[in-house]
Design an enzyme around this catalytic site. Structure first.
Site, PDB file in Angstrom:
ATOM      1  N   GLU A 234     -41.380 -83.569  32.160  1.00  0.00           N
ATOM      2  CA  GLU A 234     -41.537 -82.260  31.525  1.00  0.00           C
ATOM      3  C   GLU A 234     -42.968 -82.204  31.021  1.00  0.00           C
ATOM      4  O   GLU A 234     -43.328 -82.855  30.040  1.00  0.00           O
ATOM      5  CB  GLU A 234     -40.522 -82.099  30.384  1.00  0.00           C
ATOM      6  N   CYS A 268     -44.975 -76.471  24.477  1.00  0.00           N
ATOM      7  CA  CYS A 268     -45.135 -76.442  25.935  1.00  0.00           C
ATOM      8  C   CYS A 268     -44.642 -75.132  26.522  1.00  0.00           C
ATOM      9  O   CYS A 268     -45.156 -74.677  27.548  1.00  0.00           O
ATOM     10  CB  CYS A 268     -44.418 -77.629  26.575  1.00  0.00           C
TER      11      CYS A 268
END
Length: 489
Positions: A234, A268
């Site tokens: 990720e 993010c």
């Protein structure tokens, strides 16, 4: 002699705690303990693991205030934001514990006409030891998206928290030991880059779950490749926020600002690029700039946690300010360790502020002809993590969301998908691959096991034998022709 390193409060520079720099030998020892614990944990079965994970959830909940204070001290984020992060993590532990058996447990599958004499089952078995390498921006919520699901799937976990938030990682492991004292099923190892590298390189680790930059993910993948260790990555994002002509502008501006500035933009899936349809551009910008004027760094959000990121943020702001028009903030907004809100419009699409992940409280805003152009610009990125659509037309918004090149998209809300445990979380392109959360997240940390059993011999059709004759083959051809030979009109 074991050396140590300090974790610091990024807002004040004060030492929060000291932790050992655990090198390859210490990591190997932790993985060895986890390897033994994994067999015990897997052997408990789904029901017992569920009970223990729900106990873990209760222990975290009882320690919520103390854990939130520690997150605040190591990241600098407000206690309220730290509390929200932990609450979300608690809901994910709960979901993973309660749904693991349903998602991963043994079930019968259809065998089809050719396999009429067979029964078939599918189940998902534990991998063994899972290594988790976590980030500093959400030191509870993000790694728990891997840890909880890996544990629920029957694995032991060795967790290497960020060197900026080691105390949080250690505390999460300590709380698990309170709930599950029998075996070291979940351990934390602290240190710098070499600690994570040693974890990725250990052949007894059956999977690595990594969260961090795209560049670091490539190095971790290279270490994993030596042992063909699979990885779920990720990585970063450059998420787009689209405002359509019929959007609720007040709600859109409010969500956009929070999605961009909360956690000092160190998210993010935070908002970094905004595309607004021409018909509502001026009205939206008024709403956005008025709201931004009331947001204060050091009050509404914390400092830049990683000192090195300040230079990246400053470079992007300087570049954007030269090429576009500053609405809020500007180069003077950078006052380490804080960065005030920055909004710049009309920044060229090839600018670093638009192409590269900034990871700070900044956004670029661009006027578009229509929502289709906004979508095309949103998709013209190497990243593909999250995104947002604001529109009152549910059908149109859903279609735009479906066509957005991202792993997740929120409609008329921001980052809401992260709070739905049943939804998978992950990206495409430079944002990584694999998924955490939801059923996909559980399967990510398990291996499918397929079993077929012959219930009776098929009369006159023993196809997997050297005694097979031409009559049996002819019967097979006739059966396949009957089942599959008709063209669909």
């Amino acid at each position: 002699m074991t050396t140590t390193f300090d974790s610091l409060n990024p807002a004040t520079g004060e030492v929060v705690g000291s932790h050992p720099k655990q090198g390859p030998e210490a990591v190997r020892a932790a993985v060895g303990r986890a390897d033994e614990a994994a067999a015990w944990w897997a052997g408990l079965g789904h029901a017992e693991r569920r009970r223990r994970l729900l106990d873990y959830k209760a222990v975290i909940t009882r320690d919520l205030r103390g854990l939130a204070r520690l997150v605040h001290e190591e990241t600098g984020k407000p206690v309220g934001d730290a509390t929200l992060e932990i609450v979300l993590a608690i809901t994910h532990v709960d979901w993973a514990a309660r749904n693991a058996q349903k998602v991963l447990g043994r079930r019968r599958v259809a065998t089809g006409m050719i396999g009429l004499n067979l029964s078939a089952t599918l189940e998902y078995l534990p991998l063994g030891v899972v290594g988790v390498i976590g980030p500093w921006n959400y030191p509870v919520f993000t790694p728990m998206g891997s840890i909880a699901y890996a544990l629920a799937a029957g694995n032991a976990v060795v967790f290497k928290p960020s060197e900026f938030t080691p105390g949080v990682g250690v505390r999460l492991a300590e709380l698990f030991a309170e709930a599950v004292p029998e075996q070291p099923v979940f351990q934390a190892v602290t240190g710098l880059g070499e600690t994570g590298a040693a974890l990725a390189a250990d052949p007894r680790v059956r999977k690595i779950a990594f969260t961090g930059s795209t560049a670091t993910a490539k190095r971790v993948m290279a270490a994993c490749a030596e042992n063909l260790t699979p990885i779920v990555a990720e990585c970063g994002g450059k998420d787009a926020f689209i405002v359509d002509a019929d959007a609720d502008l007040r709600a859109a501006a409010d969500a956009c600002l929070w999605g961009a500035m909360s956690n000092a933009g160190q998210t993010c899936v935070g908002v970094e690029r905004v595309y607004v349809v021409d018909a509502v551009y001026e009205s939206f910008m008024r709403e956005l700039s008025e709201r931004a004027a009331g947001v204060r760094a050091g009050e509404d959000y914390g400092p830049i946690t990683m000192p090195g990121q300040v230079e990246v943020i400053k470079r992007h702001i300087d570049d954007a300010a030269k090429a576009g028009r500053v609405v809020t903030g500007g180069p003077g907004a950078v006052r380490p360790p804080f960065v005030d809100p920055v909004i710049v419009e009309d920044v060229p699409e090839d600018s670093p502020a638009v192409r590269e992940e900034t990871f700070g409280p900044t956004i670029t805003v661009r006027r578009t002809r229509d929502a289709q152009e906004a979508l095309e610009l949103a998709n013209a990125s190497a990243y593909g993590l999250g995104g947002t659509i604001f529109s009152r037309d549910a059908r149109r918004a859903s279609e735009l969301a479906r066509l957005m090149r991202s792993g997740m998209t929120a409609i008329n809300s921001v980052i809401s998908f992260a709070g739905v445990p049943a939804l998978p979380f992950g990206g495409v392109g430079d944002s990584g691959f694999g998924r955490i959360h939801g059923a996909d997240g559980l399967r990510e940390f398990a291996r499918p096991k397929a079993i077929s059993r012959q219930r009776f011999a098929m009369p006159g059709m023993n196809l997997t034998s050297f005694s097979r004759g031409p009559d049996e083959l002819e019967r097979l051809i006739r059966l396949v022709t009957f089942l599959h030979g008709r063209r669909k009109r």
